[in-house]
Design an enzyme around this catalytic site. Structure first.
Site, PDB file in Angstrom:
ATOM      1  N   TYR A 182       0.788  -1.235   0.000  1.00 46.99           N
ATOM      2  CA  TYR A 182       0.000   0.000   0.000  1.00 46.99           C
ATOM      3  C   TYR A 182       0.822   1.289   0.000  1.00 46.99           C
ATOM      4  O   TYR A 182       0.254   2.379  -0.087  1.00 46.99           O
ATOM      5  CB  TYR A 182      -0.953  -0.005   1.203  1.00 46.99           C
TER       6      TYR A 182
ATOM      7  N   HIS B 201      -8.719   1.980  -5.596  1.00 46.85           N
ATOM      8  CA  HIS B 201      -7.885   1.092  -4.778  1.00 46.85           C
ATOM      9  C   HIS B 201      -6.431   1.442  -4.990  1.00 46.85           C
ATOM     10  O   HIS B 201      -6.013   1.691  -6.138  1.00 46.85           O
ATOM     11  CB  HIS B 201      -8.108  -0.370  -5.171  1.00 46.85           C
TER      12      HIS B 201
HETATM   13  C1  DQA Z   1      -7.694  -1.944  -1.032  1.00 52.79           C
HETATM   14  C2  DQA Z   1      -7.724  -3.379  -1.595  1.00 52.79           C
HETATM   15  C3  DQA Z   1      -8.570  -4.284  -0.725  1.00 52.79           C
HETATM   16  O1  DQA Z   1      -8.556  -5.604  -1.245  1.00 52.79           O
HETATM   17  C4  DQA Z   1      -8.042  -4.317   0.689  1.00 52.79           C
HETATM   18  O2  DQA Z   1      -8.886  -5.098   1.506  1.00 52.79           O
HETATM   19  C5  DQA Z   1      -7.826  -2.965   1.261  1.00 52.79           C
HETATM   20  C6  DQA Z   1      -7.267  -1.911   0.423  1.00 52.79           C
HETATM   21  C7  DQA Z   1      -6.712  -1.047  -1.820  1.00 52.79           C
HETATM   22  O3  DQA Z   1      -6.826   0.172  -1.703  1.00 52.79           O
HETATM   23  O4  DQA Z   1      -5.826  -1.548  -2.516  1.00 52.79           O
HETATM   24  O5  DQA Z   1      -8.044  -2.741   2.448  1.00 52.79           O
HETATM   25  O6  DQA Z   1      -8.994  -1.379  -1.157  1.00 52.79           O
END
Ligand code: DQA
Length: 151
Positions: free
Chosen positions: A23, A100
């Site tokens: 992330y 995302h």
């Molecule tokens: C997310 C992707 C999701 O699968 C995950 O559960 C997240 C973050 C992303 O921003 O990449 O919490 O939404």
């Protein structure tokens, strides 16, 4: 002036500390601060909220009705589980862009399905924090096209 609600779902308050290899190192506060800058340059108002609770996110979507013109949303893990969030977006009919940080389609199979995508204007996935800024631009453009369909 259009108003955009940014909704961050579960675990996104931990950005910067949480699995940075997936992330990134940027915190939620930094993303929100940059979104405010981007919103100002696009000429829109922006309010950001985060919750780890599905019902709080549903309430925020309901409260946006008649207040905000568009929703930029990263539902976090609720993307893959929440019929309630999907139904809330469908109920209020506010144009919503799903974002995302990670590319959910390059990850585990359980992340490949989004309950939100079918009720969203579109989805941006995989560009890290940039997904939010791209999503904001796309949402503002969409709202302007809706307001002036021939331009
Ligand atoms: C997310 C992707 C999701 O699968 C995950 O559960 C997240 C973050 C992303 O921003 O990449 O919490 O939404």
């Amino acid at each position: 002036m259009s108003s955009i609600l940014v909704l961050h779902g579960s675990n996104l308050n931990l950005l910067g500390k949480r699995e940075p290899g997936i992330y990134g190192a940027v915190t939620l506060e930094q993303i929100n601060a940059q979104l405010v800058v981007e919103a100002a340059s696009l000429g829109v108002r922006l309010l950001a909220q985060q919750s780890n609770h599905e019902g709080v996110l549903v309430d925020a979507i309901h409260a946006a009705w008649g207040v905000h013109d568009g929703i930029l949303m990263n539902p976090g893990a609720y993307t893959h589980t929440s019929v309630a969030l999907r139904d809330a977006i469908a109920a209020v009919g506010i144009p919503t862009v799903e974002v995302h940080l990670s590319n959910i389609y390059r990850r585990e199979a359980f992340r490949h399905h989004s309950y939100i995508a079918p009720v969203a204007v579109g989805q941006i996935s995989g560009f890290g924090a940039e997904s939010y800024y791209l999503g904001l631009r796309a949402l503002v453009r969409h709202l302007r096209q809706m307001a002036a369909p021939t331009s």
